[in-house]
Write a protein that holds these residues in place. Structure first.
Motif, PDB file in Angstrom:
ATOM      1  N   LYS A  35      31.800  46.329  34.619  1.00 52.78           N
ATOM      2  CA  LYS A  35      32.041  45.427  33.759  1.00 52.78           C
ATOM      3  C   LYS A  35      30.045  45.348  32.996  1.00 52.78           C
ATOM      4  O   LYS A  35      29.650  43.665  33.202  1.00 52.78           O
ATOM      5  N   LYS A  51      42.534  44.518  43.057  1.00 51.54           N
ATOM      6  CA  LYS A  51      43.300  43.881  41.829  1.00 51.54           C
ATOM      7  C   LYS A  51      44.227  42.491  42.275  1.00 51.54           C
ATOM      8  O   LYS A  51      45.231  42.455  43.454  1.00 51.54           O
ATOM      9  N   SER A  52      43.672  41.716  41.290  1.00 51.90           N
ATOM     10  CA  SER A  52      43.992  40.231  41.985  1.00 51.90           C
ATOM     11  C   SER A  52      45.611  40.199  42.406  1.00 51.90           C
ATOM     12  O   SER A  52      46.002  40.799  41.512  1.00 51.90           O
ATOM     13  N   THR A  55      46.831  37.323  38.879  1.00 52.19           N
ATOM     14  CA  THR A  55      46.293  37.058  37.631  1.00 52.19           C
ATOM     15  C   THR A  55      46.062  38.671  37.163  1.00 52.19           C
ATOM     16  O   THR A  55      45.292  39.195  36.335  1.00 52.19           O
ATOM     17  N   HIS A  57      42.992  40.011  37.663  1.00 52.80           N
ATOM     18  CA  HIS A  57      42.720  40.798  37.947  1.00 52.80           C
ATOM     19  C   HIS A  57      42.062  42.043  38.635  1.00 52.80           C
ATOM     20  O   HIS A  57      41.858  41.597  39.454  1.00 52.80           O
TER      21      HIS A  57
END
Length: 69
Positions: A35, A51-52, A55, A57
């Motif tokens: 990012k 990995k959530s 979400t 995310h």
């Protein structure tokens, strides 16, 4: 000794939104770009992509920020 995790481990961590949980999808043992930022990692202190659960995310954290969920 640093906490060690493996791909597939279910973990939790604190975020701005509170306690979050997810599954480890990658382990980095060399510096990597994520990012737009360089994250520092090594064999002694790897970083983990998680990995959530809620979400989808993806976040990157050191093992010291994670707990087994």
């Amino acid at each position: 000794m640093a906490r060690r995790f493996e791909i597939g481990d279910h973990v939790s961590w604190n975020s701005e939104a509170g306690r979050v949980s997810g599954t480890i999808i990658a382990v980095h043992r060399r510096d990597f770009d994520y990012k737009g930022h360089t994250h520092h990692a090594s064999d002694e202190e790897p970083q983990y992509e998680i990995k959530s659960d809620k979400t989808d995310h993806v976040a990157a954290h050191k093992g010291s920020a994670l707990d087994h969920a």
